[in-house]
Design a protein around this motif. Structure first.
Motif, PDB file in Angstrom:
ATOM      1  N   ALA A  82      29.573 -69.876  -6.823  1.00  0.00           N
ATOM      2  CA  ALA A  82      30.515 -68.761  -6.959  1.00  0.00           C
ATOM      3  C   ALA A  82      29.956 -67.489  -6.340  1.00  0.00           C
ATOM      4  CB  ALA A  82      30.854 -68.532  -8.432  1.00  0.00           C
ATOM      5  N   ALA A  83      28.660 -67.238  -6.534  1.00  0.00           N
ATOM      6  CA  ALA A  83      28.071 -66.024  -5.967  1.00  0.00           C
ATOM      7  C   ALA A  83      28.123 -66.049  -4.451  1.00  0.00           C
ATOM      8  CB  ALA A  83      26.624 -65.883  -6.449  1.00  0.00           C
ATOM      9  N   GLY A  84      27.794 -67.201  -3.850  1.00  0.00           N
ATOM     10  CA  GLY A  84      27.850 -67.304  -2.391  1.00  0.00           C
ATOM     11  C   GLY A  84      29.248 -67.082  -1.854  1.00  0.00           C
ATOM     12  N   VAL A  85      30.249 -67.621  -2.560  1.00  0.00           N
ATOM     13  CA  VAL A  85      31.638 -67.426  -2.126  1.00  0.00           C
ATOM     14  C   VAL A  85      32.020 -65.955  -2.242  1.00  0.00           C
ATOM     15  CG1 VAL A  85      34.049 -67.955  -2.654  1.00  0.00           C
ATOM     16  CG2 VAL A  85      32.338 -69.778  -2.685  1.00  0.00           C
ATOM     17  N   HIS A  86      31.657 -65.324  -3.352  1.00  0.00           N
ATOM     18  CA  HIS A  86      31.978 -63.898  -3.510  1.00  0.00           C
ATOM     19  C   HIS A  86      31.270 -63.058  -2.458  1.00  0.00           C
ATOM     20  CE1 HIS A  86      33.726 -64.989  -7.412  1.00  0.00           C
ATOM     21  NE2 HIS A  86      34.319 -63.811  -7.378  1.00  0.00           N
ATOM     22  N   GLY A  87      30.021 -63.431  -2.138  1.00  0.00           N
ATOM     23  CA  GLY A  87      29.327 -62.694  -1.088  1.00  0.00           C
ATOM     24  C   GLY A  87      30.016 -62.822   0.249  1.00  0.00           C
ATOM     25  N   ALA A  96      32.862 -54.053  -2.304  1.00  0.00           N
ATOM     26  CA  ALA A  96      31.883 -53.715  -3.340  1.00  0.00           C
ATOM     27  C   ALA A  96      32.167 -54.462  -4.634  1.00  0.00           C
ATOM     28  CB  ALA A  96      31.892 -52.203  -3.586  1.00  0.00           C
ATOM     29  N   THR A  97      33.440 -54.569  -4.993  1.00  0.00           N
ATOM     30  CA  THR A  97      33.806 -55.287  -6.219  1.00  0.00           C
ATOM     31  C   THR A  97      33.416 -56.755  -6.131  1.00  0.00           C
ATOM     32  OG1 THR A  97      35.644 -53.774  -6.649  1.00  0.00           O
ATOM     33  CG2 THR A  97      35.736 -55.935  -7.705  1.00  0.00           C
ATOM     34  N   LEU A  98      33.702 -57.373  -5.002  1.00  0.00           N
ATOM     35  CA  LEU A  98      33.365 -58.784  -4.825  1.00  0.00           C
ATOM     36  C   LEU A  98      31.849 -58.992  -4.862  1.00  0.00           C
ATOM     37  CD1 LEU A  98      35.944 -59.649  -2.038  1.00  0.00           C
ATOM     38  CD2 LEU A  98      35.795 -60.788  -4.263  1.00  0.00           C
ATOM     39  N   ALA A  99      31.102 -58.116  -4.200  1.00  0.00           N
ATOM     40  CA  ALA A  99      29.652 -58.257  -4.197  1.00  0.00           C
ATOM     41  C   ALA A  99      29.084 -58.077  -5.598  1.00  0.00           C
ATOM     42  CB  ALA A  99      29.035 -57.243  -3.238  1.00  0.00           C
ATOM     43  N   ARG A 100      29.616 -57.110  -6.326  1.00  0.00           N
ATOM     44  CA  ARG A 100      29.141 -56.853  -7.682  1.00  0.00           C
ATOM     45  C   ARG A 100      29.470 -58.053  -8.593  1.00  0.00           C
ATOM     46  NH1 ARG A 100      32.034 -52.748  -8.419  1.00  0.00           N
ATOM     47  NH2 ARG A 100      30.629 -51.297  -7.379  1.00  0.00           N
ATOM     48  N   THR A 101      30.684 -58.572  -8.461  1.00  0.00           N
ATOM     49  CA  THR A 101      31.081 -59.731  -9.269  1.00  0.00           C
ATOM     50  C   THR A 101      30.216 -60.945  -8.951  1.00  0.00           C
ATOM     51  OG1 THR A 101      33.364 -58.926  -9.330  1.00  0.00           O
ATOM     52  CG2 THR A 101      33.009 -61.252  -9.847  1.00  0.00           C
ATOM     53  N   GLY A 102      29.982 -61.167  -7.665  1.00  0.00           N
ATOM     54  CA  GLY A 102      29.171 -62.311  -7.278  1.00  0.00           C
ATOM     55  C   GLY A 102      27.745 -62.196  -7.751  1.00  0.00           C
ATOM     56  N   LEU A 103      27.175 -61.008  -7.645  1.00  0.00           N
ATOM     57  CA  LEU A 103      25.777 -60.830  -8.052  1.00  0.00           C
ATOM     58  C   LEU A 103      25.610 -61.098  -9.543  1.00  0.00           C
ATOM     59  CD1 LEU A 103      23.125 -60.121  -6.704  1.00  0.00           C
ATOM     60  CD2 LEU A 103      23.529 -57.727  -7.280  1.00  0.00           C
ATOM     61  N   ALA A 104      26.629 -60.745 -10.331  1.00  0.00           N
ATOM     62  CA  ALA A 104      26.556 -60.989 -11.772  1.00  0.00           C
ATOM     63  C   ALA A 104      26.559 -62.483 -12.095  1.00  0.00           C
ATOM     64  CB  ALA A 104      27.728 -60.300 -12.468  1.00  0.00           C
ATOM     65  N   GLN A 105      27.077 -63.306 -11.167  1.00  0.00           N
ATOM     66  CA  GLN A 105      27.140 -64.746 -11.395  1.00  0.00           C
ATOM     67  C   GLN A 105      26.026 -65.517 -10.700  1.00  0.00           C
ATOM     68  OE1 GLN A 105      31.281 -66.379 -10.987  1.00  0.00           O
ATOM     69  NE2 GLN A 105      31.740 -64.327 -10.231  1.00  0.00           N
ATOM     70  N   ALA A 106      25.209 -64.821  -9.894  1.00  0.00           N
ATOM     71  CA  ALA A 106      24.240 -65.508  -9.047  1.00  0.00           C
ATOM     72  C   ALA A 106      23.180 -66.219  -9.879  1.00  0.00           C
ATOM     73  CB  ALA A 106      23.585 -64.516  -8.093  1.00  0.00           C
ATOM     74  N   THR A 107      22.874 -67.454  -9.489  1.00  0.00           N
ATOM     75  CA  THR A 107      21.850 -68.245 -10.170  1.00  0.00           C
ATOM     76  C   THR A 107      20.760 -68.713  -9.220  1.00  0.00           C
ATOM     77  OG1 THR A 107      23.154 -70.270  -9.828  1.00  0.00           O
ATOM     78  CG2 THR A 107      23.502 -69.068 -11.897  1.00  0.00           C
ATOM     79  N   ASP A 108      20.886 -68.398  -7.931  1.00  0.00           N
ATOM     80  CA  ASP A 108      19.871 -68.828  -6.979  1.00  0.00           C
ATOM     81  C   ASP A 108      19.661 -67.740  -5.930  1.00  0.00           C
ATOM     82  OD1 ASP A 108      22.074 -68.975  -5.321  1.00  0.00           O
ATOM     83  OD2 ASP A 108      22.121 -71.162  -5.248  1.00  0.00           O
ATOM     84  N   ASP A 109      18.627 -67.936  -5.122  1.00  0.00           N
ATOM     85  CA  ASP A 109      18.274 -66.926  -4.124  1.00  0.00           C
ATOM     86  C   ASP A 109      19.387 -66.711  -3.113  1.00  0.00           C
ATOM     87  OD1 ASP A 109      15.880 -66.762  -5.416  1.00  0.00           O
ATOM     88  OD2 ASP A 109      14.724 -67.864  -3.903  1.00  0.00           O
ATOM     89  N   LEU A 110      19.986 -67.817  -2.632  1.00  0.00           N
ATOM     90  CA  LEU A 110      21.022 -67.680  -1.606  1.00  0.00           C
ATOM     91  C   LEU A 110      22.215 -66.908  -2.134  1.00  0.00           C
ATOM     92  CD1 LEU A 110      22.117 -68.313   1.186  1.00  0.00           C
ATOM     93  CD2 LEU A 110      22.961 -70.504   0.298  1.00  0.00           C
ATOM     94  N   GLY A 111      22.624 -67.185  -3.371  1.00  0.00           N
ATOM     95  CA  GLY A 111      23.749 -66.460  -3.944  1.00  0.00           C
ATOM     96  C   GLY A 111      23.462 -64.980  -4.063  1.00  0.00           C
TER      97      GLY A 111
END
Length: 943
Positions: A686-691, A707-722
């Protein structure tokens, strides 16, 4: 309830700020949500709008439980605002409807005026001008600007913009035809500036300039179009541009061919002389002719023969097109138009209307509704266009002239069979496989019986003749007799001909080995064919024994698959055979297996492209991406249709490099679509898609959304790529906003998540623009040290150029910028070419080569306008304003600077500064007017 509109006058205007009048008096509608409800009902143009659709529009992510009640309350209060016209707002089952006459909604009125003008312009262009001027005047400013954050309204805003361009284009064409070109020079210039790679706009401007005795400028437009196409797409303009250039150079004006028909097949057309002559006669009098017949009867081949020597022919081949929405893009490809912004069909219509010509629309049967819609638009818009369509059934359009193509004549009981067309076709095709096929009367009798059983269908005859590579004529005859279902003892007629062809294809299919049959079936899902590497992967994935190339060659030899020798050998199926193969997949119960395999192939392809874009072979990966886009589109649609979030996410995340650096708007749209899908919640990628979606939103200038998408994705990130994929767009958004410490923070955070060099460059730019040149150099060196791919090296070179430019070393900066442009262009990174070009122009100007800089600004402004990247376009216009101010053009410089300062999607105006809305009086100029002013200022300076 009566369908008639009540007598109390009501008017709603949407082509500007929302405006309502009841019985001639203005009505104020307070509140953004209430205004949005009214606008959505008006934009429906008399259609009912479901309450659920209104809820989704006003609360797209998390609607409250009271949302439907809130909609009902807004509707009730709208009725109170409408007063005596309240009965116009009706409640229908599940929704609401606002009843308006066409003249009571400016949008409908504009469409009516355009339609009437088009009908009149063919015979009275001067008489059409009044209606077109009236239509143009209906636009009062930015359309529903305060409601643009409501998604369905945003879509309608784009549709209104397309309609405005259509009205303007028709006005320009009519004015030129009426001898009043001087009235529309500015309008034609602005239309061309808005989309400088649109051939139709270029041709319209060339004709306009030629008509007002400015041939040198007209020819310059053609030269610039030719150069930009070569630089940015690697393509040449169509023959229409070259012919118009020759006409203008000779002192005249005229219309020219739009495109040319694909090369004629290498085989000779047999037995169709009468049909060719008849079609020529019909096409001389009719504008829409549909060639109808069973599959395999030879419709395409006959159409190609008829149009082979006609001038100005465009061939729209629909066999590889499966998505109805892709039809305008397929037509643009046939016209060699690279339309990445604006209405694709409108651009195509403008090109086709540039001269009398022919359009072949081949294999319509699987896209009847969208083809009808396409031609319903093109035929009225292009009054001198003639269309020849091929289909298994009529299109069902008004004015359509249908010609039914029968199978070839069959031999009778007497006379020489070899003189009959069906037998002659068999013998000619058989001779290509083996010489001395029929040397006796007995052999000719066998051939005559074969073609009778094949009902004279050319494709069936050719397939049967190809089998002589493996069988004698007698063996062929005997096996054909046992394999085909001829629907009884008599020769089938009518609709059974299609089943006869199907039986013929099935017969050829049954002669394949089981492994060859499997390979044949599973080639079919590749809508645009596949190359040798993909075919070998497919064979291996199917578990076929032996050399996969042998099985593939067998399919080619059996005429079940066609080998086409392009840049890389590609294998495609005739559409009839592909449809049969897809049916065989279903009959074998392999639908799920096939879908899973196609998705795995797409994910594997996208991953390979991702790896290639990150290495030295980036240019090859870029070519693969562009070559396989139709198949990737099929994979994407399959994933969305089957709810395969894993595959969709894998594709989007893998194509981040295409989203960031390549102007492939379709892929950017995939990322934003998937990011909005609730099914993505909690997904590992999900984080990679939002990024990726954040990068896509940044590229189209929506910094808040990015900015909203990046912020949302970062909150869901579980790995380095995300985390990396979210930090990067967040950093460039902060850079554009002038939040330099924030940009550095996210850029350096990204460098800790990935080895990629790009974020170091972003951090370097942020430090540079904040006044820390020494720190910027250190970070720029880190970017260069990590760079691997040509695009990464190009980005590092661009950053180095920015540093040298800002520290007063314009000559060194020029070298760095030119290196960046060369590397990016070779890698296909078109966005980076544009960005580096802007930097180069500032250095060139500082070195005193002002005219060279101005010419460059003209090109790069048109490039960013074409791709819709207004954030970078505003920065470019600011740079141009600085140069114009230095040359003494203070008025133009002031206009451009003020427009950039007032634009919500413009980057920060300088180190630490934020964009400040203009406080000047009056209505700010439209973006088209700003572009026209910029280009006019350049032209006045350099001619």
């Amino acid at each position: 309830m009566s369908a008639t509109v009540p007598s109390v006058p009501l008017r709603v205007d949407v082509l500007g700020p929302l405006r309502v009048q009841v019985d001639g008096s203005a009505v104020d509608v307070p509140g953004p949500r209430r205004r949005a409800v009214l606008a959505l009902l008006a934009l429906a143009e008399g259609r009912a709008v479901a309450a659920d659709d209104l809820v989704d529009a006003l609360w797209p992510t998390d609607p409250p439980e009271s949302a439907r009640q809130a909609i009902q309350t807004h509707v009730s209060r709208l009725r109170a605002h409408l007063g005596p016209a309240a009965d116009r707002l009706e409640t229908s089952p599940g929704g609401y409807r606002l009843r308006l006459a066409a003249a009571e909604l400016d949008l409908s009125h504009a469409r009516s005026l355009l339609s009437a003008a088009r009908s009149r312009s063919a015979h009275d262009p001067g008489g059409a001008l009044a209606g077109l001027h009236e239509a143009c005047a209906l636009w009062r400013g930015p359309v529903l600007a305060d409601l643009a954050d409501v998604a369905p309204i945003a879509v309608s805003i784009e549709e209104c913009a397309r309609l405005q361009r259509e009205v303007a284009g028709t006005l320009v064409a009519s004015a030129v035809d009426a001898g009043r070109a001087a009235d529309v020079v500015d309008l034609a210039t602005a239309a061309h500036a808005a989309d400088p790679l649109d051939e139709a706009a270029a041709i319209a401007l060339m004709r306009t300039l030629a008509a007002v005795a400015r041939p040198a400028e007209a020819l310059q437009v053609g030269r610039e179009l030719r150069r930009r196409l070569a630089d940015e797409t690697g393509l040449d303009p169509s023959a229409a541009v070259g012919e118009l250039e020759r006409v203008i150079a000779g002192g005249g004006s005229g219309r020219v061919p739009a495109s040319s028909l694909a090369a004629r097949p290498p085989t000779r057309l047999i037995g169709r002389a009468a049909e060719v002559a008849a079609l020529h006669r019909v096409l001389a009098d009719e504008r829409l002719v549909t060639l109808v017949g069973t599959g395999g009867v030879g419709k395409t081949r006959l159409a190609q023969e008829v149009l082979a020597r006609a001038p100005a022919v465009t061939a729209l081949l629909l066999a590889p097109v499966t998505d109805p929405g892709a039809l305008p893009s397929a037509l643009a490809a046939a016209l060699r138009l690279d339309v990445v912004q604006g209405d694709v069909l409108e651009a195509c219509a403008a090109v086709l209307d540039a001269q009398p010509g022919m359009l072949l629309v081949d294999n319509c049967e699987h896209l009847l509704d969208p083809v009808r819609d396409l031609l319903s638009t093109l035929l009225p818009a292009c009054p001198r266009l003639t269309v020849l369509a091929t289909s298994r059934e009529p299109l069902g359009l008004p004015g359509e002239h249908t010609v039914r193509l029968a199978p070839l004549p069959l031999p009778g009981g007497d006379g020489d069979p070899s003189t009959v067309a069906s037998v002659a076709l068999f013998l000619e095709r058989a001779a290509r496989v083996r010489t001395a096929t029929a040397t006796s009367a007995a052999d000719l009798a066998l051939v005559a019986d074969i073609v009778r059983r094949l009902d004279g269908v050319p494709l069936a005859i050719e397939l049967a003749a190809s089998r002589l590579s493996a069988f004698s004529l007698r063996d062929l005859h005997d096996r054909l007799d046992r394999s085909l279902d001829l629907l009884g003892a008599g020769r089938p007629t009518g609709d059974s001909r299609h089943r006869t062809l199907r039986s013929t294809v099935e017969w050829s299919y049954r002669l394949l080995s089981p492994d060859e049959q499997r390979l044949f079936r599973h080639v079919a899902p590749f809508v645009d064919g596949l190359d040798l590497e993909a075919a070998e992967w497919l064979a291996a994935d199917l578990g076929l024994p032996g050399d996969p190339g042998a099985a593939l060659s067998r399919l080619v030899d059996a005429s079940m698959v066609d080998a086409q020798f392009e840049v890389r050998t590609r294998y495609r199926m005739l559409e009839t055979l592909r449809a049969f193969a897809l049916d065989r997949i279903s009959a074998a119960g392999e639908d799920d297996e096939s879908a899973d395999r196609m998705l795995r192939w797409g994910v594997r392809l996208a991953a390979g492209i991702e790896a290639g874009l990150a290495g030295d072979d980036e240019s090859d990966a870029d070519a693969t991406l562009r070559r396989e886009l139709a198949n990737l589109r099929a994979v994407w649609q399959l994933a969305r249709r089957r709810g395969a979030v894993d595959a969709a996410a894998d594709v989007v995340v893998s194509l981040y490099g295409a989203i960031a650096y390549r102007d492939l708007l379709e892929i950017r749209a995939w990322a934003e679509e998937l990011a909005a899908d609730p099914a993505l919640a909690g997904h590992p990628r999900a984080a990679g898609v939002h990024g990726a979606a954040a990068e896509a939103a940044y590229q189209r200038g929506d910094l808040d959304r990015a900015a909203t998408l990046a912020r949302t994705g970062l909150a869901q990130a579980t790995d380095d790529l995300g985390r990396w994929s979210c930090h990067v767009p967040w950093s460039v958004v902060a850079l554009a906003r002038g939040s330099f410490p924030e940009a550095v923070e996210h850029a350096l955070a990204a460098t800790r998540e990935s080895r990629r060099s790009d974020p170091f460059g972003v951090a370097a730019l942020a430090e540079l623009y904040a006044g820390n040149a020494s720190r910027a150099r250190s970070l720029g060196d880190a970017a260069l040290a990590r760079a691997v791919s040509p695009t990464e090296r190009a980005w590092a070179a661009y950053v180095a150029g920015e540093i040298e430019n800002a520290t007063g070393h314009a000559d060194v900066a020029e070298r760095d910028y030119r290196r960046a442009i060369g590397l990016a262009r070779g890698a296909g990174a078109t966005f980076l070419v544009g960005v580096a070009t802007v930097g180069l122009l500032t250095a060139v100007a500082d070195l005193g080569r002002v005219d060279e800089a101005l010419r460059g600004y003209r090109d790069v402004i048109r490039y960013f306008a074409r791709t819709g990247n207004w954030t970078h376009l505003w920065a470019t216009l600011r740079n141009l304003a600085d140069l114009l101010r230095r040359t003494g053009d203070d008025d133009a410089a002031r206009l451009l600077s003020a427009a950039a300062d007032a634009a919500p999607d413009a980057p920060a105006a300088g180190p630490g500064a934020a964009a400040v809305p203009s406080t000047g009086a009056g209505t700010p100029p439209t973006r088209a007017a700003v572009l026209a002013a910029a280009l006019r200022a350049i032209d006045e300076r350099i001619g």
